[in-house]
Design an enzyme around this catalytic site. Structure first.
Site, mmCIF file in Angstrom:
data_model
loop_
_atom_site.group_PDB
_atom_site.id
_atom_site.type_symbol
_atom_site.label_atom_id
_atom_site.label_comp_id
_atom_site.label_asym_id
_atom_site.label_seq_id
_atom_site.Cartn_x
_atom_site.Cartn_y
_atom_site.Cartn_z
ATOM 1 N N LYS A 276 12.692 -11.080 26.881
ATOM 2 C CA LYS A 276 12.602 -10.335 25.627
ATOM 3 C C LYS A 276 12.611 -8.818 25.875
ATOM 4 O O LYS A 276 12.952 -8.042 25.010
ATOM 5 C CB LYS A 276 11.334 -10.748 24.862
ATOM 6 C CG LYS A 276 11.362 -12.214 24.394
ATOM 7 C CD LYS A 276 10.001 -12.673 23.851
ATOM 8 C CE LYS A 276 10.051 -14.127 23.362
ATOM 9 N NZ LYS A 276 8.695 -14.622 22.980
ATOM 10 N N HIS B 10 6.255 -9.474 17.408
ATOM 11 C CA HIS B 10 6.997 -10.620 17.927
ATOM 12 C C HIS B 10 8.411 -10.682 17.367
ATOM 13 O O HIS B 10 9.358 -11.055 18.069
ATOM 14 C CB HIS B 10 6.269 -11.940 17.657
ATOM 15 C CG HIS B 10 6.915 -13.084 18.371
ATOM 16 N ND1 HIS B 10 7.744 -13.974 17.758
ATOM 17 C CD2 HIS B 10 6.904 -13.427 19.685
ATOM 18 C CE1 HIS B 10 8.200 -14.846 18.650
ATOM 19 N NE2 HIS B 10 7.692 -14.533 19.829
ATOM 20 N N GLU C 163 0.816 -1.209 0.000
ATOM 21 C CA GLU C 163 0.000 0.000 0.000
ATOM 22 C C GLU C 163 0.852 1.262 0.000
ATOM 23 O O GLU C 163 0.452 2.296 -0.535
ATOM 24 C CB GLU C 163 -0.981 -0.044 1.176
ATOM 25 C CG GLU C 163 -1.883 -1.271 1.047
ATOM 26 C CD GLU C 163 -2.987 -1.375 2.089
ATOM 27 O OE1 GLU C 163 -3.138 -0.450 2.905
ATOM 28 O OE2 GLU C 163 -3.702 -2.400 2.063
HETATM 29 N N1 NAD Z 1 2.702 -19.090 21.590
HETATM 30 C C1 NAD Z 1 2.698 -18.021 20.825
HETATM 31 O O1 NAD Z 1 1.717 -17.268 20.755
HETATM 32 C C2 NAD Z 1 3.932 -17.731 20.018
HETATM 33 C C3 NAD Z 1 5.113 -18.405 20.281
HETATM 34 C C4 NAD Z 1 6.227 -18.136 19.501
HETATM 35 C C5 NAD Z 1 6.122 -17.239 18.457
HETATM 36 N N2 NAD Z 1 4.949 -16.594 18.229
HETATM 37 C C6 NAD Z 1 4.876 -15.715 17.071
HETATM 38 O O2 NAD Z 1 4.183 -14.498 17.303
HETATM 39 C C7 NAD Z 1 3.691 -14.014 16.067
HETATM 40 C C8 NAD Z 1 2.297 -13.483 16.248
HETATM 41 O O3 NAD Z 1 1.420 -14.539 16.632
HETATM 42 P P1 NAD Z 1 0.219 -14.995 15.721
HETATM 43 O O4 NAD Z 1 0.334 -14.340 14.404
HETATM 44 O O5 NAD Z 1 0.157 -16.463 15.803
HETATM 45 O O6 NAD Z 1 -1.076 -14.441 16.359
HETATM 46 P P2 NAD Z 1 -1.412 -13.424 17.514
HETATM 47 O O7 NAD Z 1 -1.200 -14.130 18.795
HETATM 48 O O8 NAD Z 1 -0.669 -12.167 17.282
HETATM 49 O O9 NAD Z 1 -2.974 -13.202 17.304
HETATM 50 C C9 NAD Z 1 -3.508 -12.511 16.189
HETATM 51 C C10 NAD Z 1 -4.945 -12.180 16.472
HETATM 52 O O10 NAD Z 1 -5.719 -13.371 16.526
HETATM 53 C C11 NAD Z 1 -6.772 -13.251 17.469
HETATM 54 N N3 NAD Z 1 -6.641 -14.313 18.464
HETATM 55 C C12 NAD Z 1 -5.498 -14.753 19.014
HETATM 56 N N4 NAD Z 1 -5.749 -15.675 19.954
HETATM 57 C C13 NAD Z 1 -7.082 -15.859 19.988
HETATM 58 C C14 NAD Z 1 -7.933 -16.676 20.754
HETATM 59 N N5 NAD Z 1 -7.460 -17.477 21.731
HETATM 60 N N6 NAD Z 1 -9.260 -16.604 20.533
HETATM 61 C C15 NAD Z 1 -9.766 -15.782 19.581
HETATM 62 N N7 NAD Z 1 -8.996 -14.965 18.847
HETATM 63 C C16 NAD Z 1 -7.657 -14.990 19.041
HETATM 64 C C17 NAD Z 1 -6.625 -11.901 18.102
HETATM 65 O O11 NAD Z 1 -7.521 -11.013 17.477
HETATM 66 C C18 NAD Z 1 -5.198 -11.520 17.817
HETATM 67 O O12 NAD Z 1 -5.032 -10.136 17.717
HETATM 68 C C19 NAD Z 1 3.770 -15.191 15.072
HETATM 69 O O13 NAD Z 1 4.792 -15.003 14.146
HETATM 70 C C20 NAD Z 1 4.089 -16.370 15.957
HETATM 71 O O14 NAD Z 1 4.855 -17.351 15.301
HETATM 72 C C21 NAD Z 1 3.865 -16.815 18.986
#
Ligand code: NAD
Ligand code: NAD
Lengths: 316, 316, 316, 316
Positions: free
Chosen positions: A287, A246, A98
């Site tokens: 972190k 993250h 964008e």
């Molecule tokens: N355990 C972990 O969460 C973890 C561990 C290591 C790395 N990461 C990394 O962090 C980064 C961001 O994580 P992501 O993209 O997986 O998602 P996220 O955790 O950022 O979630 C994205 C959106 O999904 C919705 N959401 C999340 N959990 C929910 C739930 N329990 N119920 C309903 N809606 C929900 C919310 O609106 C949230 O804003 C990724 O690259 C991931 O690999 C996460």
């Protein structure tokens, strides 16, 4: 002797907000936020922390979701890069897509509750209360095919940061995030480069012109880790969550944690998401560093409301 | 003649919820949700849509954020793959990281408001109300180095889907998402593979053992688009938002939109985010089809509360 | 000796959720929630706490917002009163208004994004995804005027609890909250009785028929405080926030705090609101007791999704 | 002829936000919000609507929850009354309680995650990130008993507005909402007067000194309806939801709807609550008028962040 529950026990400031006696400039108004309570206090903390990032010449990471660039905060992000206030950008692919489009054609104000069928007929795509007419993507296709010809000429397998930098160099718009990043030598990390129209046109280009092209992501991850390892102090400003947020905190782990962190987020802590996790969760992982003085805060708010205030208060 | 505002004007069902007279099994209880109103009605719609996905043998995409695998929903996701209910998985790197760990060592129940300093001292990382002791990552390091030796032996530059498939084949745990996916030939897409501990160990491995390894992401994007193009009907179940959700709707654009979509999300529409955008926003883009019968819905809820109910209602 | 960060340091259960092997009844499914993490764990805790309320024969306060009665949860609330599980009800005036209407005419299922102008023309009022045709209020007017004739005959100044009890006695619907409350001698507190259509018709009645009528609220507050003072143990179930929730915790202060508390809420802690305040904030005020065993919890969820599960798990 | 999907189809402004070139005062910064998108655009709309309320000399209703007075927004509300910008106040009982206390003793800044047990020991009550030492309530008790002696001397049964007015007249603090309201003849409606410490001390007073006192609420409801019926135009500013917000829209129904409405709220539409209901839901009920020009908007935000901006933009 102190009566239990009397104020003598407390050395904190009185709660007191703006009383609108006399004229206030932005800075003075934001100063009243410190003792207003709830999220206003967090915004005042964020401004304070951002000022300390600058005072200590920290390497500042600004992470943001794609919709920030869809909105008018694009110009605000570009201004921070232009003025040298940020050193590393991390974002998702919609931002790149964008930002490029906006150098040629603007997005338009729209309505949340528009009639979707009518919009489709008119070729208008809706993004919250913002409209993106379809001809933007027609223009983008042509622009990117030209660019890809050069970009993949030298080497078949490239990185997201190289894409951001080389495309930024071709852009002619002082309000472009990518142009300012290229001009000011600020890397733009974006591991999931496929996940937007840039990815779609990479797909078409690969199908139609050159099946050997590729996007490799380990190289960028190395650089991002090195950025942190080489820094004296680091400070994070995460506008929204997701991969960008993250990516910043995870790579700061390698240096023992970020020294400063500011989150602006609408995420919900109770869903256990990375996007909703407050800064103190990152402390348990190492972190973000744990200091005696407040070195992190979170403003629970939609970014268009408060990010300009953070910039006005700390960077302008 | 009909008096304005009388019920004659309305052919919709009466609002009426569970009255707990007599015994109810799960299916009967969930049927009462249809006419309970607010989000309960959306959950009942979601179950109905999921049943139609199955009836029409749609290619079902299940997208989920990493914290789903951190939680006990890992076993639920694995069960859907095991029973053949889903055809394409899209997730983020934390899911892969944590699914592997859990084949060897469990995560533990914890507290949201734990003392972070104390946790750090004990080597315990906190993820919402879940604890991950640090020795999990020590184990993972060794496991992955062994695996990488083989994985990069045949070819230096690999894809995220290849990583997921080949690692899944080595795992010995029927509750593993990756193992079930490998066994049932379900691809696992994860463009931002670097953004979790898997990425960290790729970094160390690249620094220490083989500087030429790489992860290329265009190849996977091609496959994901082809999955959609080759499908008769498609149905999306997006648990949480982020890259996984957008990857599914964006690639369904190539086939003129998904036929069915179910979102489970805590996201906020008013922040203009992709994670918070309801299904109808995707309609204006052509990412979800617009049908006369309800073909999409969103349940605004934290997934651990409602995803098991969706599975119990539609898939069990 | 224990390695830092190994599981030996932790005696908590493993995280593990429903794997859908074999048939599950509702109770078994909800048991898996305890170790699923995030909000599922809170729902399992809530069920456990509600069972302890019963085991100790606590005086159970059920507080709920008006929209609970708009929805199908009306029948669920009525069932709890009918079966003797709750002892005190606290709510807002919309609940009383709508419970009465529903004894004669149902509410109808509707759509969130209906065309408001069209609805107005048709005389349909929208309440989320629930429709209330205007003729309901025509009916209510007549019903209430008749009732008021009797109600204010004996005494000009009455209380909200008297209104609820005496109107409940006249109702002929086993699914009515007010009827069940009257039959089972459960008081219904509602200090802001004016704030709904009941209030509007009190206004008209006062203007048109009897200018001396009044609603006095101190008497009820006395009774509510006495309810708490006379109770052995008390347990609160707050479905939504607002005045009903606060009325319950504030009056439990007089007895040194509630022994048990369950909140179901969509409120946001960070806005400093009473509705969003989690149970532990009430502990600092002495409104909820602080015990070593978990005696309070909050489920962050929309009530139509989880309140029937709480009832199915703890009370059915 | 117009190409589908080109910008010619759209006459709306370009999306463009603050670029921080040159100095901006508050008014100029807030003007950039109009075209920034998402919630920023709603805040700009709110400012515009508030200016039109003034231009048309509308009767302005300001409704607010109790925590607004707990926070530093108390001074902001008082300033609006002082300067004659608002005509009717509607709130809940905590506002009255805390406004009185603050005329004698301040609240103090605190921490969200304080140790509740420790706070209790020190006699400190926590309200989000604000502390209220217990001696405030000791002071309040004495103050109110004195006041009640006079207040109930003339008449045993009084109204909430009379309480607010007469107590306001005794206060000596230019930043007091009640004092400014009394001085400027602005009524303060509060139907659920019992639901805070004022109610508690009414209970004790009634038990200890005079069992015949009462608070009657129909009289106030009549006045509030009349305020609306007598007004030329009306405008609502609802800061938070609950009884105050509903009281304002419900009574505006009698005059065919409010002419203007601004909501500032963190509520969730999808829970079907009154607090979360956006202005357009009120349109279907006739509580807010439906005009061709935008006459209502909602800013989804925590009030301490944006209410001072609304005041700075529209009223200062
Ligand atoms: N355990 C972990 O969460 C973890 C561990 C290591 C790395 N990461 C990394 O962090 C980064 C961001 O994580 P992501 O993209 O997986 O998602 P996220 O955790 O950022 O979630 C994205 C959106 O999904 C919705 N959401 C999340 N959990 C929910 C739930 N329990 N119920 C309903 N809606 C929900 C919310 O609106 C949230 O804003 C990724 O690259 C991931 O690999 C996460
Ligand atoms: N049907 C109606 O809602 C209705 C009808 C007439 C009058 N009113 C009046 O409006 C005023 C305000 O309503 P209120 O005080 O009953 O509450 P409310 O609707 O304002 O809700 C208060 C809070 O409770 C929580 N909540 C509400 N619904 C929830 C749900 N479904 N699940 C989980 N949490 C939820 C939210 O955090 C919300 O902010 C009252 O005086 C009431 O009488 C309401």
């Amino acid at each position: 002797n102190v009566v239990p529950g009397s104020e003598e026990a407390l050395s904190t400031p009185d709660v007191r907000g703006p009383d609108f006696r006399g004229d206030l400039d932005i800075g003075e108004l934001l100063e009243t936020y410190a003792t207003t309570g709830f999220q206003a206090t967090h915004l005042a903390e964020a401004i304070d922390i951002a000022e300390r990032m600058q005072a200590e010449d920290a390497t500042v990471y600004l992470t943001f979701t794609s919709n920030i660039v869809s909105s008018g905060l694009r110009e605000t992000v570009a201004s921070l890069v232009r003025e040298g206030y940020v050193d590393v950008l991390i974002t998702t692919s919609g931002s790149l897509t964008e930002d490029i489009i906006k150098t040629a054609k603007p997005f338009k104000m729209g309505e949340w509750d528009a009639d979707e069928a009518e919009l489709r007929e008119k070729g208008i795509n809706r993004l919250g209360n913002i409209y993106v007419p379809s001809d933007r993507y027609v223009w983008l296709e042509e622009f990117l095919y030209d660019f890809f010809d050069d970009f993949f000429a030298e080497k078949k397998v490239r990185t997201p940061t190289a894409f951001a930098r080389e495309v930024g160099e071709t852009l002619d718009d002082e309000d472009s995030v990518l142009k300012q990043a290229a001009d000011n030598d600020v890397p733009v990390y974006c591991p999931a480069l496929t996940d937007a129209e840039v990815g779609n046109f990479l797909y078409y280009y690969r199908q139609g012109y050159d099946s050997e092209i590729g996007i490799e992501i380990l190289d960028d991850y190395d650089s991002l880790i090195e950025d942190g390892l080489l820094a004296g102090k680091t400070g994070l400003i995460a506008v929204g969550g997701g991969v960008p947020k993250h990516h910043a905190i995870m790579t700061n782990l390698f240096r023992g944690g970020a020294d400063y962190a500011i989150y602006i987020s609408t995420g919900m802590e109770g869903d256990g998401s990375l996007s909703g996790a407050p800064p103190n969760e990152a402390v348990s992982w190492g972190k973000i560093k744990d200091e005696t003085e407040t070195n992190y805060t979170q403003v629970e708010a939609e970014a268009t409301l408060v990010f300009p205030l953070l910039v006005a208060g700390a960077f302008a």
